[in-house]
Motif scaffolding. Sequence first.
Motif, PDB file in Angstrom:
ATOM      1  N   TYR A  44       0.862  -1.188   0.000  1.00 37.68           N
ATOM      2  CA  TYR A  44       0.000   0.000   0.000  1.00 37.68           C
ATOM      3  C   TYR A  44       0.895   1.234   0.000  1.00 37.68           C
ATOM      4  CZ  TYR A  44       1.026  -0.215   5.036  1.00 37.68           C
ATOM      5  OH  TYR A  44       1.662  -0.284   6.251  1.00 37.68           O
ATOM      6  N   THR A  45       0.312   2.371  -0.263  1.00 38.43           N
ATOM      7  CA  THR A  45       1.064   3.624  -0.316  1.00 38.43           C
ATOM      8  C   THR A  45       0.728   4.475   0.897  1.00 38.43           C
ATOM      9  OG1 THR A  45       1.039   3.620  -2.740  1.00 38.43           O
ATOM     10  CG2 THR A  45       1.474   5.723  -1.658  1.00 38.43           C
ATOM     11  N   VAL A  46       1.747   5.015   1.513  1.00 42.72           N
ATOM     12  CA  VAL A  46       1.547   5.924   2.643  1.00 42.72           C
ATOM     13  C   VAL A  46       1.792   7.353   2.161  1.00 42.72           C
ATOM     14  CG1 VAL A  46       2.424   6.687   4.873  1.00 42.72           C
ATOM     15  CG2 VAL A  46       2.144   4.254   4.428  1.00 42.72           C
ATOM     16  N   LEU A  47       0.844   8.239   2.463  1.00 44.31           N
ATOM     17  CA  LEU A  47       0.960   9.630   2.032  1.00 44.31           C
ATOM     18  C   LEU A  47       0.877  10.563   3.240  1.00 44.31           C
ATOM     19  CD1 LEU A  47       1.107  11.493  -0.501  1.00 44.31           C
ATOM     20  CD2 LEU A  47      -1.399  11.661  -0.360  1.00 44.31           C
ATOM     21  N   PRO A  48       1.921  11.367   3.483  1.00 43.19           N
ATOM     22  CA  PRO A  48       1.850  12.321   4.590  1.00 43.19           C
ATOM     23  C   PRO A  48       0.938  13.488   4.228  1.00 43.19           C
ATOM     24  CG  PRO A  48       3.942  12.548   3.410  1.00 43.19           C
ATOM     25  CD  PRO A  48       3.228  11.389   2.799  1.00 43.19           C
ATOM     26  N   VAL A  49      -0.111  13.680   5.011  1.00 45.53           N
ATOM     27  CA  VAL A  49      -1.093  14.736   4.704  1.00 45.53           C
ATOM     28  C   VAL A  49      -1.323  15.675   5.876  1.00 45.53           C
ATOM     29  CG1 VAL A  49      -2.286  13.380   2.938  1.00 45.53           C
ATOM     30  CG2 VAL A  49      -3.013  13.189   5.327  1.00 45.53           C
ATOM     31  N   GLY A  50      -0.534  15.525   6.952  1.00 45.32           N
ATOM     32  CA  GLY A  50      -0.726  16.413   8.098  1.00 45.32           C
ATOM     33  C   GLY A  50      -1.995  16.078   8.863  1.00 45.32           C
ATOM     34  N   ALA A  51      -2.562  17.105   9.475  1.00 46.27           N
ATOM     35  CA  ALA A  51      -3.763  16.906  10.298  1.00 46.27           C
ATOM     36  C   ALA A  51      -4.757  18.037  10.030  1.00 46.27           C
ATOM     37  CB  ALA A  51      -3.378  16.872  11.777  1.00 46.27           C
ATOM     38  N   ASP A  52      -5.868  17.996  10.758  1.00 48.00           N
ATOM     39  CA  ASP A  52      -6.879  19.057  10.669  1.00 48.00           C
ATOM     40  C   ASP A  52      -7.370  19.244   9.229  1.00 48.00           C
ATOM     41  OD1 ASP A  52      -6.544  19.497  13.449  1.00 48.00           O
ATOM     42  OD2 ASP A  52      -4.814  20.775  13.043  1.00 48.00           O
ATOM     43  N   ASN A  53      -7.346  20.494   8.748  1.00 47.33           N
ATOM     44  CA  ASN A  53      -7.927  20.812   7.441  1.00 47.33           C
ATOM     45  C   ASN A  53      -7.208  20.127   6.293  1.00 47.33           C
ATOM     46  OD1 ASN A  53      -9.909  22.465   8.554  1.00 47.33           O
ATOM     47  ND2 ASN A  53      -8.637  24.301   8.439  1.00 47.33           N
ATOM     48  N   SER A  54      -5.896  19.922   6.414  1.00 43.79           N
ATOM     49  CA  SER A  54      -5.164  19.274   5.326  1.00 43.79           C
ATOM     50  C   SER A  54      -5.551  17.805   5.199  1.00 43.79           C
ATOM     51  CB  SER A  54      -3.651  19.421   5.530  1.00 43.79           C
ATOM     52  OG  SER A  54      -3.246  18.829   6.752  1.00 43.79           O
ATOM     53  N   PHE A  55      -5.862  17.164   6.332  1.00 40.83           N
ATOM     54  CA  PHE A  55      -6.321  15.776   6.293  1.00 40.83           C
ATOM     55  C   PHE A  55      -7.710  15.706   5.660  1.00 40.83           C
ATOM     56  CE2 PHE A  55      -8.308  11.930   7.790  1.00 40.83           C
ATOM     57  CZ  PHE A  55      -7.278  10.978   7.826  1.00 40.83           C
ATOM     58  N   ILE A  56      -8.581  16.604   6.070  1.00 31.30           N
ATOM     59  CA  ILE A  56      -9.942  16.643   5.523  1.00 31.30           C
ATOM     60  C   ILE A  56      -9.896  16.866   4.010  1.00 31.30           C
ATOM     61  CG2 ILE A  56     -12.112  17.941   5.509  1.00 31.30           C
ATOM     62  CD1 ILE A  56     -11.638  18.455   8.528  1.00 31.30           C
ATOM     63  N   ALA A  57      -9.037  17.782   3.561  1.00 31.27           N
ATOM     64  CA  ALA A  57      -8.910  18.060   2.127  1.00 31.27           C
ATOM     65  C   ALA A  57      -8.436  16.828   1.375  1.00 31.27           C
ATOM     66  CB  ALA A  57      -7.944  19.220   1.906  1.00 31.27           C
ATOM     67  N   ALA A  58      -7.516  16.070   1.968  1.00 29.81           N
ATOM     68  CA  ALA A  58      -7.001  14.866   1.308  1.00 29.81           C
ATOM     69  C   ALA A  58      -8.097  13.826   1.111  1.00 29.81           C
ATOM     70  CB  ALA A  58      -5.851  14.281   2.133  1.00 29.81           C
ATOM     71  N   ILE A  59      -8.990  13.710   2.096  1.00 30.05           N
ATOM     72  CA  ILE A  59     -10.136  12.797   1.964  1.00 30.05           C
ATOM     73  C   ILE A  59     -11.079  13.276   0.870  1.00 30.05           C
ATOM     74  CG2 ILE A  59     -12.308  12.117   3.091  1.00 30.05           C
ATOM     75  CD1 ILE A  59     -10.263  10.352   4.184  1.00 30.05           C
ATOM     76  N   ARG A  60     -11.421  14.563   0.907  1.00 28.63           N
ATOM     77  CA  ARG A  60     -12.396  15.107  -0.049  1.00 28.63           C
ATOM     78  C   ARG A  60     -11.881  15.118  -1.479  1.00 28.63           C
ATOM     79  NH1 ARG A  60     -14.616  20.203   3.664  1.00 28.63           N
ATOM     80  NH2 ARG A  60     -15.948  18.924   5.031  1.00 28.63           N
ATOM     81  N   GLN A  61     -10.581  15.277  -1.631  1.00 30.76           N
ATOM     82  CA  GLN A  61      -9.983  15.331  -2.969  1.00 30.76           C
ATOM     83  C   GLN A  61      -9.565  13.959  -3.488  1.00 30.76           C
ATOM     84  OE1 GLN A  61      -6.770  18.104  -2.339  1.00 30.76           O
ATOM     85  NE2 GLN A  61      -8.153  19.802  -1.832  1.00 30.76           N
ATOM     86  N   ASN A  62      -9.934  12.915  -2.732  1.00 31.47           N
ATOM     87  CA  ASN A  62      -9.656  11.529  -3.122  1.00 31.47           C
ATOM     88  C   ASN A  62      -8.152  11.234  -3.233  1.00 31.47           C
ATOM     89  OD1 ASN A  62     -12.480  11.019  -3.431  1.00 31.47           O
ATOM     90  ND2 ASN A  62     -12.397  11.982  -5.453  1.00 31.47           N
ATOM     91  N   ARG A  63      -7.327  11.991  -2.503  1.00 29.10           N
ATOM     92  CA  ARG A  63      -5.887  11.718  -2.514  1.00 29.10           C
ATOM     93  C   ARG A  63      -5.531  10.558  -1.594  1.00 29.10           C
ATOM     94  NH1 ARG A  63      -2.656  15.610  -0.607  1.00 29.10           N
ATOM     95  NH2 ARG A  63      -4.268  16.958   0.267  1.00 29.10           N
ATOM     96  N   ILE A  64      -6.385  10.281  -0.612  1.00 23.07           N
ATOM     97  CA  ILE A  64      -6.202   9.113   0.258  1.00 23.07           C
ATOM     98  C   ILE A  64      -7.522   8.346   0.336  1.00 23.07           C
ATOM     99  CG2 ILE A  64      -4.350  10.130   1.623  1.00 23.07           C
ATOM    100  CD1 ILE A  64      -6.392  10.765   3.812  1.00 23.07           C
ATOM    101  N   ASP A  65      -7.407   7.029   0.464  1.00 21.82           N
ATOM    102  CA  ASP A  65      -8.599   6.187   0.585  1.00 21.82           C
ATOM    103  C   ASP A  65      -9.015   6.027   2.044  1.00 21.82           C
ATOM    104  OD1 ASP A  65      -8.718   5.435  -2.279  1.00 21.82           O
ATOM    105  OD2 ASP A  65      -6.795   4.462  -1.820  1.00 21.82           O
ATOM    106  N   ALA A  66      -8.033   6.102   2.921  1.00 18.15           N
ATOM    107  CA  ALA A  66      -8.268   6.016   4.363  1.00 18.15           C
ATOM    108  C   ALA A  66      -7.081   6.702   5.031  1.00 18.15           C
ATOM    109  CB  ALA A  66      -8.393   4.568   4.823  1.00 18.15           C
ATOM    110  N   GLY A  67      -7.200   6.938   6.326  1.00 14.20           N
ATOM    111  CA  GLY A  67      -6.075   7.587   7.000  1.00 14.20           C
ATOM    112  C   GLY A  67      -6.310   7.685   8.497  1.00 14.20           C
ATOM    113  N   MET A  68      -5.223   7.973   9.220  1.00 11.43           N
ATOM    114  CA  MET A  68      -5.292   8.027  10.673  1.00 11.43           C
ATOM    115  C   MET A  68      -5.229   9.471  11.147  1.00 11.43           C
ATOM    116  SD  MET A  68      -3.162   5.726  13.416  1.00 11.43           S
ATOM    117  CE  MET A  68      -3.843   4.231  12.667  1.00 11.43           C
ATOM    118  N   THR A  69      -6.205   9.848  11.970  1.00  9.66           N
ATOM    119  CA  THR A  69      -6.268  11.212  12.488  1.00  9.66           C
ATOM    120  C   THR A  69      -6.895  11.208  13.875  1.00  9.66           C
ATOM    121  OG1 THR A  69      -6.888  13.488  11.908  1.00  9.66           O
ATOM    122  CG2 THR A  69      -8.527  11.763  11.482  1.00  9.66           C
TER     123      THR A  69
END
Length: 346
Positions: free
Chosen positions: A173-198
Motif C-alpha cells: 500500500y502507499t503511505v501519504l503524509p497529509v498532516g492533520a486538521d484541514n489538510s487531512f480533511i482536504a485529502a479525503i475530499r480530494q480523493n488523494r487518500i482512501d483512508a487515514g489516521m487522524t
Amino acid sequence: MNPALTRLSRAVHAAVAASLSLLLIVQPAAPAQASAPEKVVIMVGGITKLIYLPARLTEQLGYFKAEGLDVELLSQPAGVDAENELLSGGVQAVVGFYDHSIDLQAKGKEVKAIVVFGQVPGEVEMVATKQADTIKSMADVKGKTLGVTGLGSSTNFLTQYLANLKGVPSSQYTVLPVGADNSFIAAIRQNRIDAGMTTEPTVSQLLKSGDAKVLIDMRNVEGTRAALGGTYPASSLYVQSAWLDTHQQEAAKLARAFVKTLQYLHTHSAEEIAAQMPKDYVGSDKALYVSALKASLPMYTADGKMPADGPETVLKVLAGFNPSVKDRHIDLSRTFTNQFVNEVKP
C-alpha cells in the motif's frame, strides 16, 4: 616624630576603623537579584489536536507561570518533526507520542517521557465514505493510499502495525503524509487518500460532513485494547535524557504544572474546559468541539503516570514491523520515568 602627634594619628586611625566597622554592621545588605527563570521551549506535534490539549490548556490556566516557568509553545504538524527539533537542540521538550522514545533508543538516541497525558493513542483510522464498501478492515488496504501525519510519525507506526497484523506489509500500500486538521480533511475530499489516521476534532468534523467513517477507534481503552492488545501510552512530555540530568528542577516544575492540568480535565466538564481554550481552537462550531472533547476525555491519565502495561504494548507494536526495534535490546526503564509525577502532591 612628636609623641603627641603620634598618639593623635593613632587615635584618628582607630576612629576611622571603628566608623567603618559600624558602617559595615548597620549598612543593609543589597537585595539579591532574583534570577530570571530559564526559558523552556516545548514543541507540540500539532498543538490544536485534542490528544495534545494539556499543552495549551496548561498555558491558558496559568499553571506554567504559577511554577515560575517561562514556557514557549511551538507547533509542528507531525510528531516526527517535533522530535527532530528536540534532537537538534532547537527545543528543550516535546509534547508527542511516547513511542518515539523507544524508536529513538533503537537508533542510539536517549529521550525520556516524564509526564504521560494519554493512556491510549486517541487515533482513529478513518475510511473515505466512497471507499467504505471496499475497505472494511485493514486486510483490505492492498493497493490503497493511506494518509498519515508524516513519514516516521506515530500515525505511520500504528498504520504499519495494524496493516501488518492483517497480513498486509507496507510494500502493498502507499503511505501519504497529509498532516492533520484541514489538510487531512482536504485529502479525503480530494480523493488523494482512501483512508487515514487522524484525531479529534478532525474525526468529528469528518463524521458530521459525511466524508468518512470510522474503521478503527482508539479513542478509549476498550477500542485500543481490541486493536493493539493493551493500553498504549501515547501523548506525553518527553525530553533528552542529557537535558534531564542537568535540569531536575525544571522537570519537576513542568510535571507539577501538567499534573494539575490533568486533574483539571478530570474534575471539569467538556463545556468548562472548552471555555478555557482560545476561540481559534474551538472554531465556529462550538457544539462540535465540545462533543469531540467529550469523546476524548477518557484518554487522559489522571496523574501523569505511565500505565503499568503500557511500555510493553508499545514495544510489541513497534517490534511488529520495525526490524531495528525488534533486533535490538530495548531497555524500557530508560524510556520513561515516574519520578517527577510521583512527587506531585494531590
